[in-house]
Design an enzyme around this catalytic site. Sequence first.
Site, PDB file in Angstrom:
ATOM      1  NE  ARG A  34     -18.968   6.345  25.343  1.00 15.12           N
ATOM      2  CZ  ARG A  34     -18.446   7.519  25.070  1.00 15.12           C
ATOM      3  NH1 ARG A  34     -18.921   8.602  25.641  1.00 15.12           N
ATOM      4  NH2 ARG A  34     -17.454   7.621  24.234  1.00 15.12           N
ATOM      5  CB  SER A  75     -10.881   1.261  21.621  1.00 13.25           C
ATOM      6  OG  SER A  75     -11.780   2.300  21.407  1.00 13.25           O
ATOM      7  CG  ASP A 112      -9.653   4.429  21.935  1.00 11.82           C
ATOM      8  OD1 ASP A 112      -8.683   4.148  21.196  1.00 11.82           O
ATOM      9  OD2 ASP A 112      -9.730   4.029  23.118  1.00 11.82           O
TER      10      ASP A 112
HETATM   11  C1  BGC Z   1      -5.866  -0.724  22.073  1.00 13.12           C
HETATM   12  C2  BGC Z   1      -5.849   0.538  21.268  1.00 13.12           C
HETATM   13  C3  BGC Z   1      -6.625   1.603  21.996  1.00 13.12           C
HETATM   14  C4  BGC Z   1      -6.084   1.776  23.403  1.00 13.12           C
HETATM   15  C5  BGC Z   1      -6.860   2.799  24.213  1.00 13.12           C
HETATM   16  C6  BGC Z   1      -5.354  -0.447  23.474  1.00 13.12           C
HETATM   17  O1  BGC Z   1      -5.412  -1.597  24.270  1.00 13.12           O
HETATM   18  O2  BGC Z   1      -5.055  -1.689  21.453  1.00 13.12           O
HETATM   19  O3  BGC Z   1      -6.386   0.311  19.987  1.00 13.12           O
HETATM   20  O4  BGC Z   1      -6.517   2.811  21.292  1.00 13.12           O
HETATM   21  O5  BGC Z   1      -6.150   0.551  24.088  1.00 13.12           O
HETATM   22  O6  BGC Z   1      -8.189   2.416  24.383  1.00 13.12           O
END
Ligand code: BGC
Length: 465
Positions: free
Chosen positions: A92, A154, A208
């Site tokens: 996004r 994320s 995130d």
């Molecule tokens: C990532 C995290 C993220 C989470 C939710 C996980 O696979 O390692 O950094 O916050 O997914 O998206």
Amino acid sequence: MVATSPLELPTLTVSDPVRRKKILERLSPLILTPGQQQKIHDIFLDEMRLGLAAKPEKESSLLMANTFIPELPDGTENGEYLALDLGGTHFRVIYAHMKNGKFDEEIVDYYHVPSEKRLGPGEELFDFLAECIANFIQKRQLGGRNFQLGFTFSFPMIQKSLDVGILVSWTKSFNCPGVVGEDAVRMLNDAIKRQGGLDITVTAILNDTTGTLVMGAYLDKRCAMGMILGTGCNGCYIEKVERIEKWLGKHKESEVIIDIEWGSFGDNGVLDFIRTQWDDAVDNQSLLVHSYTFEKYFAGKYLGDLFREVLLTLAKEGLFCSGGIDILNTHGAITATNVSNIESDSFKGVTDETKAVFDNLNLIYDDDDLHIALYVAGILSYRGVLLVSLLSGILLERMKHDHCTIAIDGSLFQHHPRFRPLMEKFISDTAPGRSFDLRLAHDGSGKGAALTASIAERLKKRSSR
Ligand code: BGC
């Protein structure tokens, strides 16, 4: 069929008592005993301690990463920002105009990230992101000015500052060579330069969960925890710097958001005592085998496959469905959304959604098979809620705030009918007497990135004074 409550441990109704007994015995490892729950509680506390220690006696499976965000929105946010949100199959790009601490205008565009970009060379992924930004700027007629940008990335990162994030490992559906060990901001900046014509300064990179906490604090000042319960799962919270042994002397701030990266809880084997053959099966079929143990116990990317694997075992042992069971060998044939829908049937006392899933798979089934599916979806979801609530309760006890709002985003929290009500119960059980509420911070990862870009600007101005 009788409607059940999302708070109850699911029960199995099958006409043949022998079959019922066999299924209950077979699936009993999926029901966490009070002793196991206590053990998970104690181990998580210890892994947090190790993750924050200056010289841990052994490595923790928790990253406990510094986000370099020492403060939250304070109502002075003003101006225009761009934000990016990368973590799933949809990337996004967001434009946000803030006026006196409030979102005045937002524009969001979604770009599908094809699998060749999610799995191909890292540079190509970042070139794709830069192309999307250029497309957004042109389409939305935002050219001709400089934008400060917050980048929600994320994945587990080690941050060296608010605008440097070194990728530790890929997770979920990404595995692009050439990025692990690199700074995602540098790679983005390089791609922006290659793209040309963009006047953008990346001022913050964040996870995130962090974006969700920041967005939660925008909605409610008492927010001190952020969580994602979606395709992946993770949590972050506000920690007192004096309790972070590994940073002693390195930070002047009194508090900072810590990204726990609890998806990898157990990657060092500490949670193996709850691992079942179905968890092994799901892990073995995943993109990144032997990693993200905790996340794979229930997160949206895996819940459908876990459900399918359990049904497959029952089918092979003659305990489920009289035909059409080959489809249950197909990875991805059942999704987390299917499991959510099947769970809704349980709480409504109907089997409509469950039948629709079975019909779609061409399974040959009877009423008992439908009840078995409801039971399996129920116990898997119940286990997931229990796990995530234990961790949340521990954090509430650790922070000891008078009240803590927990900001949560993600499809499991939004759409799975068991998560919110049962989390409320289990978190209270883990942290008795602690006042808290669960708040959906919709689009925390996007809006939170814009807010974080604004916090970054504030911090920079202050330090240059
Ligand atoms: C990532 C995290 C993220 C989470 C939710 C996980 O696979 O390692 O950094 O916050 O997914 O998206």
